[in-house]
Design a protein around this motif. Structure first.
Motif, PDB file in Angstrom:
ATOM      1  N   SER A   1       0.848  -1.204   0.000  1.00 57.11           N
ATOM      2  CA  SER A   1       0.000   0.000   0.000  1.00 57.11           C
ATOM      3  C   SER A   1       0.879   1.248   0.000  1.00 57.11           C
ATOM      4  CB  SER A   1      -0.916  -0.013   1.216  1.00 57.11           C
ATOM      5  OG  SER A   1      -0.260  -0.599   2.315  1.00 57.11           O
TER       6      SER A   1
ATOM      7  N   ASN B   1      -8.358   3.353   5.067  1.00 58.46           N
ATOM      8  CA  ASN B   1      -7.540   3.361   3.848  1.00 58.46           C
ATOM      9  C   ASN B   1      -8.116   2.444   2.789  1.00 58.46           C
ATOM     10  OD1 ASN B   1      -5.650   5.230   4.646  1.00 58.46           O
ATOM     11  ND2 ASN B   1      -4.316   3.696   5.592  1.00 58.46           N
ATOM     12  N   LEU B   2      -8.581   1.263   3.268  1.00 59.82           N
ATOM     13  CA  LEU B   2      -9.134   0.269   2.352  1.00 59.82           C
ATOM     14  C   LEU B   2     -10.392   0.816   1.683  1.00 59.82           C
ATOM     15  CD1 LEU B   2      -8.373  -2.687   1.653  1.00 59.82           C
ATOM     16  CD2 LEU B   2     -10.203  -3.398   3.197  1.00 59.82           C
ATOM     17  N   ALA B   3     -11.274   1.458   2.506  1.00 57.93           N
ATOM     18  CA  ALA B   3     -12.514   2.021   1.967  1.00 57.93           C
ATOM     19  C   ALA B   3     -12.193   3.099   0.934  1.00 57.93           C
ATOM     20  CB  ALA B   3     -13.339   2.604   3.116  1.00 57.93           C
ATOM     21  N   LYS B   4     -11.181   3.930   1.260  1.00 57.72           N
ATOM     22  CA  LYS B   4     -10.790   5.007   0.345  1.00 57.72           C
ATOM     23  C   LYS B   4     -10.300   4.415  -0.981  1.00 57.72           C
ATOM     24  CE  LYS B   4      -8.769   8.219   3.074  1.00 57.72           C
ATOM     25  NZ  LYS B   4      -7.504   8.759   3.606  1.00 57.72           N
ATOM     26  N   ALA B   5      -9.461   3.360  -0.882  1.00 56.07           N
ATOM     27  CA  ALA B   5      -8.907   2.735  -2.086  1.00 56.07           C
ATOM     28  C   ALA B   5     -10.011   2.125  -2.929  1.00 56.07           C
ATOM     29  CB  ALA B   5      -7.900   1.652  -1.681  1.00 56.07           C
ATOM     30  N   GLN B   6     -11.012   1.520  -2.254  1.00 54.73           N
ATOM     31  CA  GLN B   6     -12.089   0.879  -3.000  1.00 54.73           C
ATOM     32  C   GLN B   6     -12.950   1.908  -3.735  1.00 54.73           C
ATOM     33  OE1 GLN B   6     -13.975  -1.665  -0.169  1.00 54.73           O
ATOM     34  NE2 GLN B   6     -12.798  -3.449  -0.847  1.00 54.73           N
ATOM     35  N   THR B   7     -13.249   3.029  -3.067  1.00 64.40           N
ATOM     36  CA  THR B   7     -14.055   4.058  -3.736  1.00 64.40           C
ATOM     37  C   THR B   7     -13.298   4.666  -4.904  1.00 64.40           C
ATOM     38  OG1 THR B   7     -13.312   5.542  -2.005  1.00 64.40           O
ATOM     39  CG2 THR B   7     -15.567   4.721  -1.817  1.00 64.40           C
ATOM     40  N   SER B   8     -11.954   4.861  -4.722  1.00 66.83           N
ATOM     41  CA  SER B   8     -11.176   5.445  -5.826  1.00 66.83           C
ATOM     42  C   SER B   8     -11.055   4.455  -6.974  1.00 66.83           C
ATOM     43  CB  SER B   8      -9.794   5.875  -5.334  1.00 66.83           C
ATOM     44  OG  SER B   8      -9.080   4.757  -4.847  1.00 66.83           O
ATOM     45  N   ASP B   9     -11.071   3.120  -6.649  1.00 68.82           N
ATOM     46  CA  ASP B   9     -11.062   2.104  -7.702  1.00 68.82           C
ATOM     47  C   ASP B   9     -12.385   2.107  -8.466  1.00 68.82           C
ATOM     48  OD1 ASP B   9      -8.564   1.332  -7.240  1.00 68.82           O
ATOM     49  OD2 ASP B   9      -9.018  -0.551  -6.195  1.00 68.82           O
ATOM     50  N   ALA B  10     -13.470   2.304  -7.685  1.00 69.55           N
ATOM     51  CA  ALA B  10     -14.805   2.194  -8.276  1.00 69.55           C
ATOM     52  C   ALA B  10     -15.114   3.363  -9.205  1.00 69.55           C
ATOM     53  CB  ALA B  10     -15.848   2.105  -7.169  1.00 69.55           C
ATOM     54  N   GLN B  11     -14.574   4.544  -8.917  1.00 68.47           N
ATOM     55  CA  GLN B  11     -14.938   5.747  -9.685  1.00 68.47           C
ATOM     56  C   GLN B  11     -14.599   5.664 -11.177  1.00 68.47           C
ATOM     57  OE1 GLN B  11     -13.300   8.782  -7.250  1.00 68.47           O
ATOM     58  NE2 GLN B  11     -15.219   9.111  -6.164  1.00 68.47           N
TER      59      GLN B  11
END
Lengths: 149, 180
Positions: free
Chosen positions: B144, B167-177
């Motif tokens: 990470s 951090n994980l939630a942030k990474a997932q939302t940035s992946d999803a966008q």
């Protein structure tokens, strides 16, 4: 010079060793045999020699954690050694009980029963470490004889 | 007969095989187990070494004021089985080749490896804890890139869990966008 001091001065060149097995696993005894039998270590160059009778000994090397069964016999043999004597605890068992500490059949550590002068820890200690302890015991023995400050 | 003479001449040429120790030098094999050493920077005080110690030579006890703990190895009880080194998850314990341990009775109980290890307050909540060693933090967070290992190693386990989840939630939302 009295006969006593002459004899003392003559005897300092050869502190004889005696070995007591107080319930040892034989590991330390093998290392003690190594110091005597293998020319690389050769404890006899200090004038030391393993003797068969406790009455001839000056330095006593004790191995083993002092088991209940052997306790009385060890004390009897130890009291047979003439004063001044130096007691060396060889290996962690006589010093602290080692892995056998607080066992149901263990009476040690050995300094509960016998005043120890030199400790040499190890499981078993190196032959060189045993030689180190014999040299240390010899200097303590000379102090007890009153020949060295 | 000839064989015997060969050995005789070889022995004459080689000289004595006795080690001059303790009045001269001797050799120590590299892997010899002399005494236990602890690296106090790496120790987390998990107590695995106390549990695995065959001879009960290791003691970890908390300080009275709760600001840390003391770590003690009594060499006169250590049987050099190296279980502590094997089971230490941090690799904090090593066994060095110094075997010069013969001593007189007075120093019997002084022959210890003793360290007082202090806790540090968590950077977030202030709870007392041991920070993760820098090398381990770097190794744990190697994947990470947006996590600063120097910062996260000073967080207590609870805060670190929250931080990681965030951090994980942030990474997932940035992946999803970008998929949208």
């Amino acid at each position: 010079m009295s006969l006593d001091t002459i004899l003392k001065k003559l005897s300092v060149r050869s502190p004889w060793l005696f070995r007591i097995n107080a319930g040892s696993c034989n590991g330390c005894d093998v290392e003690l045999a190594t110091t005597a039998c293998i020319p690389r270590y050769d404890v006899e160059r200090f004038g030391c020699r393993y003797c068969g009778s406790p009455r001839h000994a000056d330095i006593v090397l004790i191995t083993g954690p002092l088991t209940t069964k052997v306790c009385d016999r060890v004390l009897r043999v130890w009291h047979d050694i003439p004063e001044p004597k130096v007691t060396v605890a060889v290996g962690i068992c006589p010093i602290s009980g080692g892995v056998f500490r607080e066992g149901y059949s263990i009476k040690g550590p050995i300094d509960r029963y016998i005043p120890v002068d030199v400790n040499v820890p190890g499981c078993p200690p190196r032959p060189q470490a045993i030689l180190e302890s014999v040299v240390l015991a010899r200097s303590i023995w000379l102090k007890k004889l009153g020949l060295e400050a | 007969m000839a064989g015997f003479l060969k050995i005789l001449f070889r022995n004459l040429l080689d000289g004595p095989s006795t080690d001059p120790y303790p009045f001269g030098k001797t050799f120590s094999p590299e892997s010899i187990r002399g005494k236990v050493k602890l690296d106090p920077d790496l120790c987390m005080g998990c107590g695995m070494c106390v549990y695995s110690c065959t001879a009960k030579a290791i003691n970890i006890s908390p300080l009275d004021d709760g600001s840390g703990y003391t770590y003690t190895v009594w060499r006169n009880s250590c049987c050099l089985c190296a279980s502590c080194r094997h089971y230490c998850p941090m690799g904090a314990i090593s066994i060095v080749d110094d075997w010069h341990l013969a001593h007189d009775e007075e120093s019997k109980y002084g022959l210890v490896e003793h360290h007082t290890i202090k806790y540090e307050p968590c950077a977030n909540c202030g709870a007392m804890m041991r920070p993760i060693p820098p090398a381990l933090a770097k190794h744990l967070y190697a994947q990470s890139k947006d996590v600063d290992p120097e910062k996260i190693r000073h967080l207590c386990p609870k805060c670190r869990q929250l931080e990681d989840a965030g951090n994980l939630a942030k990474a997932q939302t940035s992946d999803a966008q970008p998929a949208k």
